[in-house]
Design a protein around this motif. Structure first.
Motif, PDB file in Angstrom:
ATOM      1  N   TRP A   1      63.026   8.584  33.487  1.00  0.00           N
ATOM      2  CA  TRP A   1      63.911   7.441  33.704  1.00  0.00           C
ATOM      3  C   TRP A   1      63.840   6.462  32.553  1.00  0.00           C
ATOM      4  CZ3 TRP A   1      67.236   6.766  37.829  1.00  0.00           C
ATOM      5  CH2 TRP A   1      67.087   7.662  38.893  1.00  0.00           C
ATOM      6  N   GLY A   2      64.974   5.830  32.288  1.00  0.00           N
ATOM      7  CA  GLY A   2      65.047   4.758  31.300  1.00  0.00           C
ATOM      8  C   GLY A   2      66.165   3.802  31.670  1.00  0.00           C
ATOM      9  N   PHE A   3      66.489   2.892  30.749  1.00  0.00           N
ATOM     10  CA  PHE A   3      67.533   1.901  31.002  1.00  0.00           C
ATOM     11  C   PHE A   3      68.504   1.838  29.832  1.00  0.00           C
ATOM     12  CE2 PHE A   3      64.339   0.700  33.985  1.00  0.00           C
ATOM     13  CZ  PHE A   3      65.016   0.121  35.042  1.00  0.00           C
ATOM     14  N   ILE A   4      69.796   1.735  30.155  1.00  0.00           N
ATOM     15  CA  ILE A   4      70.828   1.599  29.137  1.00  0.00           C
ATOM     16  C   ILE A   4      71.554   0.269  29.328  1.00  0.00           C
ATOM     17  CG2 ILE A   4      71.187   4.087  28.836  1.00  0.00           C
ATOM     18  CD1 ILE A   4      73.676   3.798  30.660  1.00  0.00           C
ATOM     19  N   ASN A   5      72.213  -0.207  28.234  1.00  0.00           N
ATOM     20  CA  ASN A   5      73.085  -1.365  28.363  1.00  0.00           C
ATOM     21  C   ASN A   5      74.530  -0.888  28.529  1.00  0.00           C
ATOM     22  OD1 ASN A   5      73.987  -0.623  25.789  1.00  0.00           O
ATOM     23  ND2 ASN A   5      72.748  -2.175  24.749  1.00  0.00           N
ATOM     24  N   THR A   6      75.473  -1.806  28.593  1.00  0.00           N
ATOM     25  CA  THR A   6      76.867  -1.439  28.890  1.00  0.00           C
ATOM     26  C   THR A   6      77.543  -0.716  27.726  1.00  0.00           C
ATOM     27  OG1 THR A   6      77.535  -3.674  28.237  1.00  0.00           O
ATOM     28  CG2 THR A   6      77.209  -3.259  30.584  1.00  0.00           C
ATOM     29  N   ASN A   7      76.867  -0.651  26.579  1.00  0.00           N
ATOM     30  CA  ASN A   7      77.367   0.153  25.459  1.00  0.00           C
ATOM     31  C   ASN A   7      76.808   1.573  25.483  1.00  0.00           C
ATOM     32  OD1 ASN A   7      78.890  -1.976  24.283  1.00  0.00           O
ATOM     33  ND2 ASN A   7      76.998  -2.829  23.423  1.00  0.00           N
ATOM     34  N   GLY A   8      75.957   1.854  26.466  1.00  0.00           N
ATOM     35  CA  GLY A   8      75.346   3.173  26.559  1.00  0.00           C
ATOM     36  C   GLY A   8      74.110   3.325  25.710  1.00  0.00           C
ATOM     37  N   GLU A   9      73.639   2.231  25.103  1.00  0.00           N
ATOM     38  CA  GLU A   9      72.455   2.287  24.249  1.00  0.00           C
ATOM     39  C   GLU A   9      71.202   2.141  25.104  1.00  0.00           C
ATOM     40  OE1 GLU A   9      74.644  -0.080  20.572  1.00  0.00           O
ATOM     41  OE2 GLU A   9      73.517  -1.165  22.114  1.00  0.00           O
ATOM     42  N   PHE A  10      70.175   2.899  24.751  1.00  0.00           N
ATOM     43  CA  PHE A  10      68.927   2.831  25.509  1.00  0.00           C
ATOM     44  C   PHE A  10      68.163   1.566  25.149  1.00  0.00           C
ATOM     45  CE2 PHE A  10      69.645   7.285  26.457  1.00  0.00           C
ATOM     46  CZ  PHE A  10      69.122   7.393  27.734  1.00  0.00           C
ATOM     47  N   VAL A  11      67.910   0.741  26.159  1.00  0.00           N
ATOM     48  CA  VAL A  11      67.074  -0.445  26.004  1.00  0.00           C
ATOM     49  C   VAL A  11      65.617  -0.058  26.200  1.00  0.00           C
ATOM     50  CG1 VAL A  11      66.569  -2.727  26.947  1.00  0.00           C
ATOM     51  CG2 VAL A  11      68.934  -1.968  26.720  1.00  0.00           C
ATOM     52  N   LEU A  12      65.355   0.804  27.170  1.00  0.00           N
ATOM     53  CA  LEU A  12      64.051   1.441  27.347  1.00  0.00           C
ATOM     54  C   LEU A  12      64.279   2.943  27.402  1.00  0.00           C
ATOM     55  CD1 LEU A  12      62.156  -0.768  29.982  1.00  0.00           C
ATOM     56  CD2 LEU A  12      61.654  -0.510  27.561  1.00  0.00           C
ATOM     57  N   ASP A  13      63.621   3.669  26.504  1.00  0.00           N
ATOM     58  CA  ASP A  13      63.831   5.114  26.412  1.00  0.00           C
ATOM     59  C   ASP A  13      63.457   5.822  27.707  1.00  0.00           C
ATOM     60  OD1 ASP A  13      64.704   4.882  23.821  1.00  0.00           O
ATOM     61  OD2 ASP A  13      62.725   5.239  22.941  1.00  0.00           O
ATOM     62  N   LEU A  14      63.916   7.055  27.844  1.00  0.00           N
ATOM     63  CA  LEU A  14      63.554   7.898  28.983  1.00  0.00           C
ATOM     64  C   LEU A  14      62.062   8.215  28.896  1.00  0.00           C
ATOM     65  CD1 LEU A  14      66.626  10.290  28.723  1.00  0.00           C
ATOM     66  CD2 LEU A  14      66.257   8.591  30.520  1.00  0.00           C
ATOM     67  N   GLN A  15      61.256   7.527  29.732  1.00  0.00           N
ATOM     68  CA  GLN A  15      59.798   7.673  29.615  1.00  0.00           C
ATOM     69  C   GLN A  15      59.063   7.467  30.930  1.00  0.00           C
ATOM     70  OE1 GLN A  15      57.854   4.157  27.688  1.00  0.00           O
ATOM     71  NE2 GLN A  15      59.980   3.550  27.255  1.00  0.00           N
ATOM     72  N   PHE A  16      59.770   6.998  31.978  1.00  0.00           N
ATOM     73  CA  PHE A  16      59.106   6.650  33.235  1.00  0.00           C
ATOM     74  C   PHE A  16      59.294   7.742  34.277  1.00  0.00           C
ATOM     75  CE2 PHE A  16      60.319   2.685  31.140  1.00  0.00           C
ATOM     76  CZ  PHE A  16      59.068   2.109  30.988  1.00  0.00           C
ATOM     77  N   GLU A  17      58.220   8.013  35.049  1.00  0.00           N
ATOM     78  CA  GLU A  17      58.311   9.013  36.109  1.00  0.00           C
ATOM     79  C   GLU A  17      59.136   8.523  37.287  1.00  0.00           C
ATOM     80  OE1 GLU A  17      55.001   8.132  35.229  1.00  0.00           O
ATOM     81  OE2 GLU A  17      54.427   9.814  33.955  1.00  0.00           O
ATOM     82  N   ASN A  18      59.157   7.205  37.467  1.00  0.00           N
ATOM     83  CA  ASN A  18      59.869   6.677  38.629  1.00  0.00           C
ATOM     84  C   ASN A  18      60.303   5.249  38.351  1.00  0.00           C
ATOM     85  OD1 ASN A  18      60.792   6.903  41.388  1.00  0.00           O
ATOM     86  ND2 ASN A  18      59.170   5.477  41.929  1.00  0.00           N
ATOM     87  N   VAL A  19      61.462   4.889  38.888  1.00  0.00           N
ATOM     88  CA  VAL A  19      61.960   3.515  38.831  1.00  0.00           C
ATOM     89  C   VAL A  19      62.375   3.131  40.249  1.00  0.00           C
ATOM     90  CG1 VAL A  19      63.730   1.954  37.970  1.00  0.00           C
ATOM     91  CG2 VAL A  19      62.731   3.664  36.438  1.00  0.00           C
ATOM     92  N   ASN A  20      61.835   2.030  40.731  1.00  0.00           N
ATOM     93  CA  ASN A  20      62.132   1.579  42.083  1.00  0.00           C
ATOM     94  C   ASN A  20      62.703   0.167  42.027  1.00  0.00           C
ATOM     95  OD1 ASN A  20      62.232   1.314  44.860  1.00  0.00           O
ATOM     96  ND2 ASN A  20      60.068   0.788  45.056  1.00  0.00           N
ATOM     97  N   ASP A  21      63.924   0.002  42.529  1.00  0.00           N
ATOM     98  CA  ASP A  21      64.542  -1.324  42.579  1.00  0.00           C
ATOM     99  C   ASP A  21      63.966  -2.080  43.773  1.00  0.00           C
ATOM    100  OD1 ASP A  21      66.133  -3.551  42.592  1.00  0.00           O
ATOM    101  OD2 ASP A  21      68.026  -2.481  42.363  1.00  0.00           O
ATOM    102  N   LEU A  22      63.147  -3.099  43.500  1.00  0.00           N
ATOM    103  CA  LEU A  22      62.484  -3.854  44.558  1.00  0.00           C
ATOM    104  C   LEU A  22      63.376  -4.928  45.152  1.00  0.00           C
ATOM    105  CD1 LEU A  22      58.973  -4.384  42.919  1.00  0.00           C
ATOM    106  CD2 LEU A  22      59.693  -2.554  44.454  1.00  0.00           C
ATOM    107  N   GLY A  23      64.557  -5.145  44.547  1.00  0.00           N
ATOM    108  CA  GLY A  23      65.384  -6.268  44.957  1.00  0.00           C
ATOM    109  C   GLY A  23      64.838  -7.556  44.362  1.00  0.00           C
ATOM    110  N   ASN A  24      65.471  -8.683  44.649  1.00  0.00           N
ATOM    111  CA  ASN A  24      65.031  -9.980  44.120  1.00  0.00           C
ATOM    112  C   ASN A  24      64.917  -9.976  42.600  1.00  0.00           C
ATOM    113  OD1 ASN A  24      64.755 -11.054  46.746  1.00  0.00           O
ATOM    114  ND2 ASN A  24      62.755 -10.100  46.930  1.00  0.00           N
ATOM    115  N   GLY A  25      65.745  -9.114  41.953  1.00  0.00           N
ATOM    116  CA  GLY A  25      65.797  -9.150  40.496  1.00  0.00           C
ATOM    117  C   GLY A  25      64.699  -8.408  39.776  1.00  0.00           C
ATOM    118  N   ILE A  26      64.007  -7.477  40.449  1.00  0.00           N
ATOM    119  CA  ILE A  26      62.854  -6.807  39.854  1.00  0.00           C
ATOM    120  C   ILE A  26      62.936  -5.290  40.045  1.00  0.00           C
ATOM    121  CG2 ILE A  26      60.346  -6.512  39.958  1.00  0.00           C
ATOM    122  CD1 ILE A  26      61.049  -9.145  38.777  1.00  0.00           C
TER     123      ILE A  26
END
Length: 515
Positions: free
Chosen positions: A443-468
């Protein structure tokens, strides 16, 4: 855009969470500490360390412990077999058979050869001898005999104790002076809402306030607070309401009761739902087959397989007449009548007639609909903006929607044009300019241009809500705010964070740059 900048080039074998402005770092089998600027406060000297607490950290060399300050000066010699971190100006240490209490000036407050010392409060400790406990103050003065099987803190001034009474283990309550203020005669005692003590005698529950005033003796099979001063109690198989003064709030008993949106009490009677206010007054008789959660002040209800909406006064404001009904989004709700979908406003007026085979909710002024096996994007006037080919399209966020193709997920704009062409195995909607994406279980994160802000490197991403977001890698957890700031603690203001790399660990900071 947002980019990651390396603040410190040093690589460590391991980095612990920052606590009290410092993080323990390990290199070549030895520990040191860095401050919030990433500076080492000493060489890598220690075999093991504890986190800083009250500006002191436990450190160990050759199996002997002591304490250093934030300048790495030794303030307690490394002569102890074990230590605990400082709490409320005291720390517990062990040397041989002796258990010791010291203050932050390294003064020895108490030495004892009892089996253990455990802090209960600022001035109260429990000491163990065999299987029983006694209480002492911070000066080592005994406040009780060894008469308790266990002692646990309820709050700053009250402590749960267990004693053997006539061969049975019973619970009572001690105050901060070790005086028994609630007789040990209950099977269990627990603190509720920091204001009440719930007592259990093996069959029934009773209630006291924290001043030990009895609200009611054990008399109910179940007791639960459903609002600050509203208590749901069970007699037999039915529930009713009482207040903290034991006044009955409802005359009837019900099969089920639940507080809704901190204002209404939902109850079930004869398989139908109704509502009462917090004074126990029935404001809507039991007539609903289903009741949804309140969203934007409205809740969806069902009567005889038809749906409508009620407000927070339990008043029907949109007639119960629809075959299906979705939550309002941007003041419009999708409804289904006679197999076709349309949209109504919050007054129940039909804004877009029911003519579609499928319809998604509106987002950013646009909804995806299906008619005659063709897919369209429409605006809130029902005007067709464009046709598209995607069977699945999420709601729009940051001007983009997630769609599913035969090759994976991609993102399109409000004209259904492909904006981010990379195909992802899994992906989510954008939040504040970032979206979590996955390829090959990374898992990683992209911006609206499709560019990776954080590379694909995480085993899991969990949206906790409250902005985290919670990120997991190599057994460690990190926290990413929706706006791109990363931290080890989502509730702190620290900018320093630790990101694991294949060759070690680096200290990274996420910077937000203007477009």
């Amino acid at each position: 855009m947002k980019e990651v900048r390396i603040v410190i080039d040093d690589e460590f074998d391991h980095v612990r969470d920052f606590q009290n402005g410092f993080a323990a770092v390990k290199k070549a089998g030895k520990y040191s500490f860095i401050n919030s600027s990433g500076e080492l406060i000493c060489d890598f000297l220690y075999d093991e360390v504890l986190n800083f607490s009250q500006n002191l950290a436990g450190v160990m060399i050759n199996n002997k412990w002591g304490f250093i300050d934030t300048k790495a000066k030794v303030v307690v010699d490394l002569i102890y077999d074990d230590v605990c971190s400082f709490v409320n100006d005291y720390a517990l240490l062990r040397q041989g058979n002796e258990n010791i209490i010291i203050d932050t000036q390294a003064n020895i407050i108490l030495k004892t050869e009892y089996d253990g010392i455990i802090r209960l409060s600022d001035k109260l400790f429990k000491i163990k001898k065999g299987d029983v406990f006694a209480l002492i103050d911070q000066n080592g003065n005994f406040l009780s005999d060894f008469e308790f099987l266990s002692i646990k803190r309820l709050n700053e001034k009250l402590f749960l104790c267990k004693q053997k009474i006539n061969g049975k283990v019973k619970c009572g309550v001690l105050n901060e002076f070790a005086k028994l203020v609630l007789e040990a005669k209950f099977d269990d005692i627990s603190l509720i809402n920091d204001e009440y003590l719930l007592v259990f005698d093996g069959f029934l529950y009773g209630l006291f306030d924290v001043n030990l005033n009895c609200i009611f003796d054990p008399m109910y099979k179940d007791v639960k607070f459903i609002a600050k001063d509203m208590i749901k109690v069970r007699v037999g198989t039915k529930y009713t309401l009482v207040d903290k003064n034991k006044n009955e709030l409802s005359k009837n008993s019900f099969d089920f009761m639940k507080i809704i949106d901190d204002e209404l009490v939902l109850f079930l009677e004869n398989s139908k739902f109704g509502f009462m206010d917090q004074n126990g007054m029935v404001i809507c008789e039991a007539k609903f087959d289903e009741v949804g959660e309140f969203v934007g002040g409205l809740a969806c209800v069902k009567i005889a397989n038809k749906y409508g909406f009620i407000d927070k006064n339990a008043k029907i404001i949109i007639d119960v007449m629809y075959d299906e009904l979705r939550f309002f989004s941007e003041n419009l709700a999708a409804f289904c009548a006679r197999g076709k979908w349309g949209f109504i406003n919050t007054k129940g007026k039909t804004i877009i007639e029911a003519k579609y085979d499928e319809a998604n909710s509106f987002s950013e002024g646009i909804a995806s609909v299906k008619k005659d096996n063709r897919y369209f994007l429409i605006n809130q006037n029902g005007e067709i903006l464009c046709e598209h080919e995607y069977e699945y399209m999420s709601c729009f966020s940051c001007g983009l929607a997630l769609v599913l193709t035969s090759d994976g997920f991609i993102y399109v704009d409000k004209n259904a044009n492909i904006v981010i062409k990379e195909h992802f195995d899994e992906a989510f909607d954008f939040k504040e300019g970032l979206a979590q994406v996955c390829i090959d279980n990374q898992w990683g994160f992209i911006n609206t241009n499709g560019e990776f802000v954080l590379d694909l490197q995480f085993e899991n991403v969990n949206d906790l809500g409250n902005g985290i977001y919670e990120l997991s890698k190599n057994g460690h957890k990190f926290y990413l705010e929706y706006n791109g700031k990363i931290t080890l603690n989502p509730f702190s203001q620290r900018q320093i964070a630790c990101i694991s790399k294949d060759i070690g660990w680096r200290i990274l900071r996420l910077l937000e740059l203007k477009e």
